[in-house]
Write an enzyme that holds these catalytic residues in place. Structure first.
Site, PDB file in Angstrom:
ATOM      1  CE  LYS A  17       4.716  68.431  31.111  1.00  0.00           C
ATOM      2  NZ  LYS A  17       5.362  69.384  31.863  1.00  0.00           N
ATOM      3  NE  ARG A  93       7.864  69.724  38.035  1.00  0.00           N
ATOM      4  CZ  ARG A  93       9.096  69.402  37.680  1.00  0.00           C
ATOM      5  NH1 ARG A  93      10.425  69.557  38.106  1.00  0.00           N
ATOM      6  NH2 ARG A  93       9.183  69.175  36.391  1.00  0.00           N
ATOM      7  NE  ARG A 130      10.305  57.359  26.593  1.00  0.00           N
ATOM      8  CZ  ARG A 130      10.547  58.579  27.256  1.00  0.00           C
ATOM      9  NH1 ARG A 130       9.868  59.684  27.273  1.00  0.00           N
ATOM     10  NH2 ARG A 130      11.024  58.305  28.669  1.00  0.00           N
ATOM     11  NE  ARG A 162      14.918  58.345  26.161  1.00  0.00           N
ATOM     12  CZ  ARG A 162      15.843  59.084  25.291  1.00  0.00           C
ATOM     13  NH1 ARG A 162      16.987  59.218  25.679  1.00  0.00           N
ATOM     14  NH2 ARG A 162      15.228  59.435  24.415  1.00  0.00           N
ATOM     15  NE  ARG A 173      11.095  59.139  34.355  1.00  0.00           N
ATOM     16  CZ  ARG A 173      11.796  58.092  33.913  1.00  0.00           C
ATOM     17  NH1 ARG A 173      12.653  57.427  34.282  1.00  0.00           N
ATOM     18  NH2 ARG A 173      11.329  57.778  32.468  1.00  0.00           N
TER      19      ARG A 173
END
Ligand SMILES: [Zn+2]
Length: 218
Positions: A17, A93, A130, A162, A173
């Protein structure tokens, strides 16, 4: 000059996005209004809103509708948004925010709410691949061909994952995103303002799909 656009972009984390918002913003010459970036800037600059938002976020809460609506309202009054349009990213949201937005943009209504669709297992794999340099923050993706120990090409620092990119954290999430977003999908779907665009494929291909969908809605 190409006409502007008035859009909301929805999409899971890892759906691409951010990249597509930047390209769409250049293509239509409209501001990319990211409420995440705006909140971070307000906190950094310690504005009144930033101080309030930080208190809420430090306590583990979500910044309330009133604050978010105020932030977006103020941004959409700037000349670039009133003349060209906007790409909203991270807002609304909630359905309450979506209703408030309809009031704010009554004179220049939304063209469509674009849902950039990338299946959950695809984004999960992307996020889990990642890596980041601990020292300079350069981003990397695991290909399986890395030499160990994996060292940053830019600064020689250690490449690592991370802390919040563990499968459990990512799944939490993604669950939260789905919970928050499904009422919005329904809200924009019921009056024909939702446009679902396949986000799987080369970024150029996805961009083509996005612009042809958006151009068909104006
Ligand atoms: Zn580095």
């Amino acid at each position: 000059m190409i006409p502007g656009a008035r859009l909301i972009i929805l999409g899971r984390q890892g759906a691409g996005k951010g990249t597509q918002c930047v390209r769409l913003s250049r293509h239509y010459v409209v501001p990319h209004v990211s409420t995440g970036d705006m909140l971070r800037a307000a906190v950094r600059e310690k504005t009144e809103l930033g101080v309030t938002a930080k208190l809420v976020m430090d306590a583990g809460g979500l910044v309330g509708d009133d604050i978010m609506i105020g932030l977006v309202d103020e941004r959409l009054r700037h000349a670039d948004a009133t003349t060209r349009g906007y790409i909203l990213d991270g807002f609304p949201r909630t359905v309450a925010q979506a209703r408030a937005l309809d009031g704010l943009v009554e004179e220049r209504p939304l063209h469509c709410c674009v849902d950039l669709v990338v299946p959950r297992e695809v984004v999960l794999a992307r996020i889990l691949a990642r890596r980041v340099c601990r020292d300079c923050g350069t981003n990397y993706t695991v290909t399986g061909a890395e030499r160990q120990p994996w060292i940053c090409e830019v600064c020689g620092g250690d490449i690592m994952q991370r802390d919040d990119d563990t499968p459990d954290a990512v799944n939490r999430r993604l669950d939260l995103y789905e919970e928050q977003t499904s009422p919005l999908i329904e809200f924009y779907g019921q009056d024909g303002r939702l446009a679902q665009v396949d986000g799987v494929g080369h970024p150029d291909e996805v961009f083509q799909r996005l612009t042809s969908t958006i151009d068909g809605r104006r």
